[in-house]
Design a protein around this motif. Structure first.
Motif: not given
Lengths: 293, 293, 293, 293
Positions: A17-21, A52-58
């Motif tokens: 899992t990844v979260s970042c701008a 929110a300008g966010e990126f989330h990945l699984r």
């Protein structure tokens, strides 16, 4: 009830899992790391929260060739994670989440949960069951699960919560599941386990917080009732919602009949929330969740 | 869109509604009156509210032999009604409810309602459409329905409501349907038309009252959204609920996407509520409704 | 109904769809091309069909900097596509799908579709409406859409289908939407437009194929009815399903009442299927579809 | 799981069911009998099947004053029943239906059923559990219910069915519940127990009859799956439907995942069907049922 779910071998199946701008190049960079590590992507889901300008990945990954320690996969991600200022985590799916189950005197969620665990549809370990009543000791023991009676009275609450903390430690539980546990946890306890306590509330939150939601629903004359599985925060019934289930009702149903229908909804919403949590599908973002189902 | 619904001949089809304290013998007494009046019971639904000690009944009746004036049927009920201290009403189904439709700038409920009226699935008359904007004049006129532009500004609200009352009188409207009318009616106006104004609110009340419910729903991270059709009372978004429709949503949907999905739910809940109201299926009991669907 | 949806400028927003045999490195390779082309990935969904060994991908991309011709993006994909033996397509979202709508005498799907197109929730062009009846000429013309009456009798069917082909050409339609068009298309015509004709059938296929599905549903006593939007193949009511909607019903509902409830389901399933088709979200795989909703 | 449902005292609560040709005066006549017998009508539901010219009624009655034997109530109905050529039955709700449960190797419906019986939401007696496998002997015995292993092979089927008949007699079972019992009953056995055997089939009948319905559903690419509880007739999977439950699915779900979701639907549809059957709410009419829920 002897069918047990398949747990993968260690070092073979992972969730990242990844979260970042959000910015260009994230997927290319991460997939590059995985290619180097001989990982096949079984599933990949992402969510760009443009507000929110966010990126989330699984990513659900399978290692080809020889097994890989999760620590090595973690290390392999470090460079890319630093370059993109990522929050990330890797999980080896051979290590199941350990869920301490708390219950009071209504057993529908507990019964459903234990059946799912034993029949293999809910991939968690239940190392112990804790209750402020003796009601379900027999059931727990029949399933071969240790049962702890931790009574709670007004003046014993701090002691009870201390015992609860001890049990979490003792059983190395990473998650606490409130399967219709009718005691309110102290703010302090809630704060100690952020994103680790899952409750099932018997209404479609934010409607009908607090006590007797089916009676509230009856009084208000709603035409749909539901159940809400959510992470517990210090703010009662205000934690981030993981899942809701719901059903049409009508004027003929008394609060008791609403409660009876609601039991089905509670058990299903709770089970789905626990499964998603166990499979690292839930990302907590403030008051909201992202669920990569 | 030329198919028109079948309206029965006058004096042939009736709906009887009865409310009274529950006691033995009500059904026998009422069915006795209907037998004397050569009525066949097409449908009969009842609800004994054991908590309140109340009894509610709706009968759909067909007169055999020659037609009967609704006033005669009403008179025939008087003796039994007095004996049981009933509140009752008889309606000749050849007389359709006259619904004045109010709308602002979103047309999905209006478009759906007009289509249903013309295709025969919603048995009401729409004598006129009223709006605080000109947006839907063309649509109204294409359907051959008078359109009244009644602008509302802060200082003209009393005048606008006076005009609204005049239109209700002029068109002999018995019902006011707020088909996404974005002005709050004054308490006075609400009180003048109890059980006669139906609003569609774009949330699953009691969640997300007031403005921008889809944005509120997004911020709270709910997994289901809905729409609520309710009678309007002086208490904003607190009136008795007639119908709710609802659908599962997820984290990927922006407030605008929730609103788009919600439009379908609004149109369906609103149409069902209007039909039930038109067919005398809704009994108002304080904050609740009984719907004999 | 004057709100029009936002269409992006040419060369700014694209959808890429990819299908190929599953193997390591696909996502890395494709995301590499997109990085080179200054594309930001707004959304990416993938599906690895492990049984079939297939991989499917849909990316929604935004071009930063100056606009890019879709042909250039197509060319940029060629190397990777060849290396992985991909079937792929790129679509500039400024070019809307052109949908020729066919209808007979029931207008609920047509009315709903036109409202959605005009209010901006269904991003397609409707260059013309074709019918074997005159019923909806007025409606079409009020919306400013050309209307063609193409009657169909047993002996004129080939001529009618020839005219239909001519209209598809004339209007450069890429999609044919059967909005309750009650004529069976010939096998030949179906075969000419694979994946380009979308029908709405008024049952939960594969239940109740053929004529009068609501009567069939009533006779069988089912407790749920539904509608199915599917691609048309030469095999009647057997084409790949895109979407289904459904609702609980009970013994009290006559076939006519089932049909009335079903109209809502038909309009919703049809509209969703058309939107997904228009947004290049549907991948056809034999008798099944993958829908990247 | 110690909460037991409230069973009324003998002679206090009754259900009356009536079916006859529809004509004027039925309700008046029946309610007259009940008035004479000092019965209060707690609930009354009726259905006039206008196509068939039939009338069906279910009344839930409470006796005031001293208790009444069900035989006396039956006798009191005789005159009216003869006058209207009624088929009727009276049931004393203190006598619970006795349900013999048959199961094979999947326990989700059995587990759910036993939980509901013990927690009081399903008002039946389960005098014994029968299975063609030993899998659930422990579970049955833990609940204190006799367990009978009746193996079935091709050449022992007649003997197995003879044993089944013996068990029905021995336990005075009025109902046989097939809680995922994977043997097909012989036509003869089905014919001996009309309206007394309830099966749960894991598809939305009439779709996907026979074996492996979730695999069939996957192959056909449907977007909704479901479960059907029905009375068993000699015609496999063609018996009258009592209840169906259903849920949206998508292309990502394998047959095994569909089966997992389906288990919830099966348990719920089965439990509702059994409850309605137990409460004398289901009227069998050819291939259809009337459910006075």
């Amino acid at each position: 009830m002897s069918v047990h779910p398949i747990t993968p071998e260690p070092g073979r199946e992972f969730v990242l899992t990844v979260s970042c701008a959000d910015r260009r190049g994230i997927v290319h960079a991460v997939s590059g790391v995985m290619l180097e590590q001989s990982m096949t992507i079984l599933d990949s889901q992402q969510f760009a929260d443009t507000t929110a300008g966010e990126f989330h990945l699984r990513m659900h990954l399978v290692r080809e060739g020889i097994a890989l320690a999760v620590e090595e996969l973690d290390a392999a991600m470090r460079g890319v994670a630093a370059a993109f200022a990522m929050t990330y985590a890797v999980h080896d799916l051979s290590r199941r989440r350990r869920v301490l189950v708390l219950v009071s005197q209504q057993g529908h969620c507990l019964n459903d949960l234990l059946f799912r665990v034993e029949s293999g549809s809910l991939p968690v370990e239940v190392p112990a069951i804790v209750s402020n009543h003796e009601t379900f000791r027999d059931l727990a023991e029949w399933h071969g699960i240790p049962f702890h009676h931790v009574p709670v009275a007004l003046d014993t609450k701090p002691a009870a919560e201390a015992e609860l903390r001890r049990l979490v430690d003792h059983y190395r539980a990473d998650t606490i599941a409130l399967a219709r546990y009718m005691q309110i946890l102290s703010s302090g306890l809630c704060a100690e386990f952020p994103g680790r306590i899952i409750n099932i509330h018997h209404s479609l939150l934010p409607s009908f917080k607090g006590a007797k939601p089916y009676t509230q629903a009856h009084d208000r004359g709603v035409k749909v009732i539901g159940a809400t599985a959510h992470y517990v925060t210090a703010d009662l019934d205000e934690g981030p919602i993981i899942e809701q289930d719901f059903r049409r009702v009508d004027h003929r149903m008394s609060p008791a009949e609403l409660a009876s229908v609601g039991q089905e909804l509670e058990a299903m919403a709770f089970a789905r929330a626990l499964r998603w949590h166990a499979e690292h599908r839930v990302v907590l973002r403030g008051r909201r969740t992202i669920v990569f189902d």
